[in-house]
Design a protein around this motif. Structure first.
Motif, mmCIF file in Angstrom:
data_model
loop_
_atom_site.group_PDB
_atom_site.id
_atom_site.type_symbol
_atom_site.label_atom_id
_atom_site.label_comp_id
_atom_site.label_asym_id
_atom_site.label_seq_id
_atom_site.Cartn_x
_atom_site.Cartn_y
_atom_site.Cartn_z
ATOM 1 N N ARG A 49 0.813 -1.284 0.036
ATOM 2 C CA ARG A 49 0.125 -0.076 -0.039
ATOM 3 C C ARG A 49 1.052 1.386 -0.035
ATOM 4 N NH1 ARG A 49 -5.191 -1.279 3.957
ATOM 5 N NH2 ARG A 49 -6.309 -2.647 2.237
ATOM 6 N N HIS A 50 2.012 1.314 0.727
ATOM 7 C CA HIS A 50 2.814 2.295 0.703
ATOM 8 C C HIS A 50 3.420 2.457 -0.574
ATOM 9 C CE1 HIS A 50 5.830 5.119 2.174
ATOM 10 N NE2 HIS A 50 6.711 4.428 1.954
ATOM 11 N N ALA A 51 4.018 1.533 -1.290
ATOM 12 C CA ALA A 51 4.419 1.664 -2.545
ATOM 13 C C ALA A 51 3.441 2.248 -3.570
ATOM 14 C CB ALA A 51 4.695 0.242 -3.223
ATOM 15 N N ALA A 52 2.158 1.740 -3.475
ATOM 16 C CA ALA A 52 1.148 2.372 -4.215
ATOM 17 C C ALA A 52 0.888 3.825 -4.097
ATOM 18 C CB ALA A 52 -0.365 1.671 -3.680
ATOM 19 N N ALA A 53 1.095 4.301 -2.710
ATOM 20 C CA ALA A 53 0.698 5.729 -2.452
ATOM 21 C C ALA A 53 1.868 6.436 -2.713
ATOM 22 C CB ALA A 53 0.716 5.718 -0.716
ATOM 23 N N LEU A 54 3.239 5.985 -2.889
ATOM 24 C CA LEU A 54 4.270 6.693 -3.674
ATOM 25 C C LEU A 54 4.268 6.779 -5.067
ATOM 26 C CD1 LEU A 54 7.142 4.953 -1.391
ATOM 27 C CD2 LEU A 54 6.357 7.290 -1.110
ATOM 28 N N CYS A 55 3.499 6.026 -5.823
ATOM 29 C CA CYS A 55 3.551 6.073 -7.200
ATOM 30 C C CYS A 55 3.242 7.555 -7.548
ATOM 31 C CB CYS A 55 2.753 4.905 -7.687
ATOM 32 S SG CYS A 55 2.913 4.916 -9.466
ATOM 33 N N PRO A 56 3.870 8.282 -8.438
ATOM 34 C CA PRO A 56 3.451 9.387 -8.932
ATOM 35 C C PRO A 56 2.390 9.386 -9.897
ATOM 36 C CG PRO A 56 5.701 9.090 -9.649
ATOM 37 C CD PRO A 56 5.280 7.778 -8.617
ATOM 38 N N ALA A 57 2.231 8.430 -10.729
ATOM 39 C CA ALA A 57 1.314 7.926 -11.598
ATOM 40 C C ALA A 57 0.201 7.081 -11.353
ATOM 41 C CB ALA A 57 2.177 7.165 -12.820
ATOM 42 N N MET A 58 0.210 7.009 -10.066
ATOM 43 C CA MET A 58 -1.080 6.039 -9.558
ATOM 44 C C MET A 58 -1.408 4.947 -10.586
ATOM 45 S SD MET A 58 -3.173 9.534 -8.300
ATOM 46 C CE MET A 58 -4.928 8.499 -8.569
ATOM 47 N N ALA A 59 -0.130 4.102 -10.759
ATOM 48 C CA ALA A 59 -0.227 3.077 -11.775
ATOM 49 C C ALA A 59 -0.405 1.674 -10.959
ATOM 50 C CB ALA A 59 1.081 2.884 -12.654
ATOM 51 N N ILE A 60 -0.513 1.718 -9.543
ATOM 52 C CA ILE A 60 -0.746 0.550 -8.673
ATOM 53 C C ILE A 60 -1.897 0.281 -8.096
ATOM 54 C CG2 ILE A 60 0.409 -0.863 -6.994
ATOM 55 C CD1 ILE A 60 3.054 0.762 -7.399
ATOM 56 N N THR A 61 -2.630 -0.737 -8.336
ATOM 57 C CA THR A 61 -3.901 -0.910 -7.468
ATOM 58 C C THR A 61 -3.780 -2.084 -6.370
ATOM 59 O OG1 THR A 61 -5.100 -0.080 -9.244
ATOM 60 C CG2 THR A 61 -6.400 -1.501 -7.738
ATOM 61 N N VAL A 62 -4.271 -1.964 -5.315
ATOM 62 C CA VAL A 62 -4.179 -2.878 -4.270
ATOM 63 C C VAL A 62 -5.567 -3.251 -3.715
ATOM 64 C CG1 VAL A 62 -2.982 -3.592 -2.172
ATOM 65 C CG2 VAL A 62 -1.850 -2.032 -3.457
ATOM 66 N N GLU A 63 -5.909 -4.390 -3.859
ATOM 67 C CA GLU A 63 -7.215 -4.999 -3.292
ATOM 68 C C GLU A 63 -7.106 -5.697 -2.286
ATOM 69 O OE1 GLU A 63 -9.921 -6.284 -6.293
ATOM 70 O OE2 GLU A 63 -8.879 -5.120 -7.973
ATOM 71 N N LYS A 64 -7.708 -5.607 -1.112
ATOM 72 C CA LYS A 64 -7.660 -6.564 0.047
ATOM 73 C C LYS A 64 -9.007 -7.122 0.336
ATOM 74 C CE LYS A 64 -6.331 -8.510 3.792
ATOM 75 N NZ LYS A 64 -6.574 -9.679 3.927
#
Length: 64
Positions: A49-64
């Motif tokens: 989730r931290h990695a997704a938040a750091l992504c400047p392009a918002m290219a990561i989606t995390v589903e829990k």
């Protein structure tokens, strides 16, 4: 957990790799994200989730 990446949105900043290098990597030729583990264990949730938040392009989606 399910992780997806949008390679078309990725700008190659590498922040995801720094946050969770067992889940994300970058292609050598252009630095675009590659997903190493689309279903990492729940113990990695905070880092992913931290990695997704750091992504400047918002290219990561995390589903829990």
């Amino acid at each position: 957990m399910k992780v997806t990446v949008d390679e078309d949105r990725c700008v190659g900043s590498g922040q995801c790799v720094l946050a969770a290098d067992d889940v994300f990597d970058q292609r050598d030729e252009d630095g675009i994200v590659t997903l190493l583990d689309a279903g990492p264990p729940d113990e990695r949730l905070a880092d992913v989730r931290h990695a997704a938040a750091l992504c400047p392009a918002m290219a990561i989606t995390v589903e829990k």
